[in-house]
Design an enzyme around this catalytic site. Sequence first.
Site, mmCIF file in Angstrom:
data_model
loop_
_atom_site.group_PDB
_atom_site.id
_atom_site.type_symbol
_atom_site.label_atom_id
_atom_site.label_comp_id
_atom_site.label_asym_id
_atom_site.label_seq_id
_atom_site.Cartn_x
_atom_site.Cartn_y
_atom_site.Cartn_z
ATOM 1 N N SER A 4 8.040 -2.633 -8.391
ATOM 2 C CA SER A 4 7.262 -2.069 -9.505
ATOM 3 C C SER A 4 6.949 -0.586 -9.370
ATOM 4 C CB SER A 4 5.952 -2.832 -9.656
ATOM 5 O OG SER A 4 6.222 -4.036 -10.307
ATOM 6 N N LYS A 7 8.325 1.466 -12.137
ATOM 7 C CA LYS A 7 7.905 1.368 -13.547
ATOM 8 C C LYS A 7 7.489 2.689 -14.201
ATOM 9 C CE LYS A 7 6.859 -3.551 -13.325
ATOM 10 N NZ LYS A 7 5.890 -4.580 -12.987
ATOM 11 N N TYR A 48 16.327 -3.849 -15.743
ATOM 12 C CA TYR A 48 15.004 -3.915 -15.107
ATOM 13 C C TYR A 48 15.133 -4.367 -13.644
ATOM 14 C CZ TYR A 48 10.453 -5.791 -13.859
ATOM 15 O OH TYR A 48 9.294 -6.074 -13.180
ATOM 16 N N TYR A 94 -2.340 -3.111 -11.104
ATOM 17 C CA TYR A 94 -2.474 -4.410 -11.762
ATOM 18 C C TYR A 94 -3.928 -4.809 -11.964
ATOM 19 C CZ TYR A 94 2.424 -4.852 -10.421
ATOM 20 O OH TYR A 94 3.744 -4.661 -10.255
ATOM 21 N N VAL A 109 5.953 -5.184 -5.127
ATOM 22 C CA VAL A 109 5.862 -6.390 -4.289
ATOM 23 C C VAL A 109 6.739 -6.361 -3.034
ATOM 24 C CG1 VAL A 109 5.075 -8.043 -6.030
ATOM 25 C CG2 VAL A 109 7.521 -7.621 -5.745
HETATM 26 N N1 GLU Z 1 10.804 -7.069 -9.688
HETATM 27 C C1 GLU Z 1 9.481 -7.589 -9.547
HETATM 28 C C2 GLU Z 1 9.165 -8.595 -10.639
HETATM 29 O O1 GLU Z 1 9.509 -8.377 -11.762
HETATM 30 C C3 GLU Z 1 8.502 -6.452 -9.557
HETATM 31 C C4 GLU Z 1 7.071 -6.901 -9.439
HETATM 32 C C5 GLU Z 1 6.214 -5.999 -8.621
HETATM 33 O O2 GLU Z 1 6.694 -5.210 -7.803
HETATM 34 O O3 GLU Z 1 5.001 -6.078 -8.783
HETATM 35 O O4 GLU Z 1 8.593 -9.606 -10.418
#
Ligand code: GLU
Length: 309
Positions: free
Chosen positions: A63, A66, A189, A241, A259
């Site tokens: 993430s 993003k 993505y 988050y 993550v």
């Molecule tokens: N590729 C992960 C997902 O979509 C990213 C989530 C994250 O890093 O928080 O679940």
Amino acid sequence: MHDLNNLLLNIYEKFKNINDGHLATYIPELAKANSADFGISIVTLEGKTYGAGNCKKNFTLQSVSKPFTYALALEDHGREFIRSKIGVEPTGDAFNSLIELEEQSHRPYNPMINSGAIAASSFIKGKDAIERLQRILDLFGSFAGHPLQVDHQVFLSEKKTAHRNRAIAHLLKHFGVIDADIEESLDLYFQQCSILSNTEDLAMMAATLAGGGIQPITKKQVISRDYIRDLLSLMFTCGMYDSSGEWAYSVGLPAKSGVSGGLLVVVPGKMGIGVYSPLLDSHGHSIRGVKAIEELTHSLNLNVFSAHA
Ligand code: GLU
């Protein structure tokens, strides 16, 4: 500033033996991470690099990607269109929640959660999937100051298991948020999430944001200055988050976690910070990473509001 290396080393030593938390297992490849890995880097606006621990160890952005894809979507379509599709409101729900799509606004709350990020990926322009991925790699590489690559094992691992993200993409299509092909948007993505980086790269990317979009080494303006405030406000309010409020209170800096255990922190006008350690808390943030940033930012008094307190 040479004391920064000592400070980072002390922080590394202080937290390296904390073994709380868990590896991300819902993407099977991420469960193979070495839980002992821990690195922290700082890059100043002048391009000076400081670090301690495993600063060269590669991991996937997840993430942390993003804000950068959102930046490219803004460049491609402008603020008005993107704002009409993706909100700017923090959510108290988990990063992969689809509740707001189903029950409330029928559009993503913000681009820092999965629904908003999948939508942002679907808006990236290009004549085909290859060109769209290349444009993302080019932009991310221009932030890092060198070419970056996708880890195909991690990409395939997520692609095979991403039932929840697939459900989100279908809802986005159903509610008319995205127009593009669902599988292509998801692939893009997952690929952006699988881009390899290390803590020096994260710190360099963060320093570029801290310096108004000017890469500290190449001195190139890699993104319009006009969009930097969009990215930093969203990273401040939504980047962590459902613990974004806690983070804003305790650290007070724009940030984005992923993550895989990466954490990118922007100190506007001063520096970028990157941390990596794969053991996560229940929100999906690196446990050693969060502790290290709290310690570092308190030591250096970096909270954006502390200058006025
Ligand atoms: N590729 C992960 C997902 O979509 C990213 C989530 C994250 O890093 O928080 O679940």
